[in-house]
Design a protein around this motif. Structure first.
Motif, PDB file in Angstrom:
ATOM      1  N   ALA A 126       0.843  -1.200   0.000  1.00  0.00           N
ATOM      2  CA  ALA A 126       0.000   0.000   0.000  1.00  0.00           C
ATOM      3  C   ALA A 126       0.876   1.248   0.000  1.00  0.00           C
ATOM      4  CB  ALA A 126      -0.921   0.002   1.214  1.00  0.00           C
ATOM      5  N   THR A 145      -3.293  -0.736  -2.058  1.00  0.00           N
ATOM      6  CA  THR A 145      -4.137   0.464  -2.095  1.00  0.00           C
ATOM      7  C   THR A 145      -3.267   1.717  -2.175  1.00  0.00           C
ATOM      8  OG1 THR A 145      -6.040  -0.502  -0.990  1.00  0.00           O
ATOM      9  CG2 THR A 145      -5.693   1.846  -0.643  1.00  0.00           C
ATOM     10  N   SER A 163      -7.720  -0.655  -3.771  1.00  0.00           N
ATOM     11  CA  SER A 163      -8.636   0.476  -3.890  1.00  0.00           C
ATOM     12  C   SER A 163      -7.856   1.782  -3.940  1.00  0.00           C
ATOM     13  CB  SER A 163      -9.654   0.478  -2.744  1.00  0.00           C
ATOM     14  OG  SER A 163      -9.002   0.488  -1.490  1.00  0.00           O
ATOM     15  N   THR A 164      -8.555   2.889  -4.226  1.00  0.00           N
ATOM     16  CA  THR A 164      -7.899   4.186  -4.392  1.00  0.00           C
ATOM     17  C   THR A 164      -8.694   5.265  -3.673  1.00  0.00           C
ATOM     18  OG1 THR A 164      -7.050   3.547  -6.574  1.00  0.00           O
ATOM     19  CG2 THR A 164      -7.115   5.902  -6.067  1.00  0.00           C
ATOM     20  N   SER A 179     -12.338  -1.882  -4.511  1.00  0.00           N
ATOM     21  CA  SER A 179     -11.448  -1.567  -5.635  1.00  0.00           C
ATOM     22  C   SER A 179     -12.210  -1.086  -6.867  1.00  0.00           C
ATOM     23  CB  SER A 179     -10.590  -2.788  -5.989  1.00  0.00           C
ATOM     24  OG  SER A 179     -11.412  -3.880  -6.360  1.00  0.00           O
TER      25      SER A 179
END
Length: 217
Positions: A126, A145, A163-164, A179
């Protein structure tokens, strides 16, 4: 300013019960930051700490092998009982290679590059970009992430794998982000249970990971 590049290096010998990365050791080149470490934190010998600004690691937090804490954009603060996993990076550059500085607070002091609240987990790979970025208490930043510069993630959020969070975005407490961009509110009310589980995991990790904070002081 570019971050240090990994280069293979022999690993030190420890007992078989200790946990080691199977990946090549990271390079320790780059400026050596001023540090403030709790006497009870665990920092793996092959973690990478670099930058001109202070890096703070608080009570019983665990920094895994090959984790990166970069203070090139400002101070990095890790709260109590946090876990930062392998190849995670706090204070990362953005996708264009830029390190952002945090905006000054009301008293004119820099907000720092990255601040983790207590009981935060930053999982493998991450990236938390520098730029006054805040991760709230009890939040999990999932594998792979990316949290953009200046984002403020609330307490007890779950950012699932890959995910962002966009730069500057504000995420309410108890948000779950997937995500594919979908989001929901976690209403289970299990924050205290998760914190207790985190404390138990840290007890195990402190026995598994060879800690060498003196190397960085």
């Amino acid at each position: 300013m570019s971050s240090a590049t990994p280069s293979p290096a022999p690993s030190s010998a420890h007992g078989h019960h200790k946990r080691h990365s199977i990946l090549p050791a990271v390079s320790q080149s780059g400026p050596k930051p001023p540090v403030q470490f709790s006497s009870s934190c665990t920092i793996a010998d092959s973690a990478l700490l670099t930058g001109p600004h202070t890096i703070i690691v608080s009570t019983e937090s665990v920094i895994h092998p090959r984790a990166r804490l970069e203070s090139l954009g400002g101070r990095v603060t890790v709260g109590r009982r946090c876990i930062v996993h392998e190849r995670a990076c706090l204070g990362a550059a953005d996708l264009q290679g830029r390190y952002h500085k945090g905006s000054p607070d009301k008293e004119g002091r820099s907000m720092g590059a990255v601040t983790l609240g207590d009981y935060v987990t930053v999982e493998v790979g991450a990236q938390v970009e520098s730029g006054g970025t805040v991760i709230g208490e009890g939040t999990t930043v999932g594998i792979g992430t990316r949290v953009g510069a200046g984002a403020v993630v609330g307490k007890h959020c779950t950012l699932t794998a890959n995910s962002t969070v966009a730069a500057g975005e504000v995420i309410p407490d108890h948000t779950v982000i997937y995500s594919n961009g979908l989001r929901r509110v976690d209403r289970r009310g299990v924050s205290d249970l998760k914190n207790k589980a985190q404390a138990r995991q840290i007890d195990v990790l402190r026995r598994m990971i060879p800690s060498n904070p003196a190397k960085f002081q």
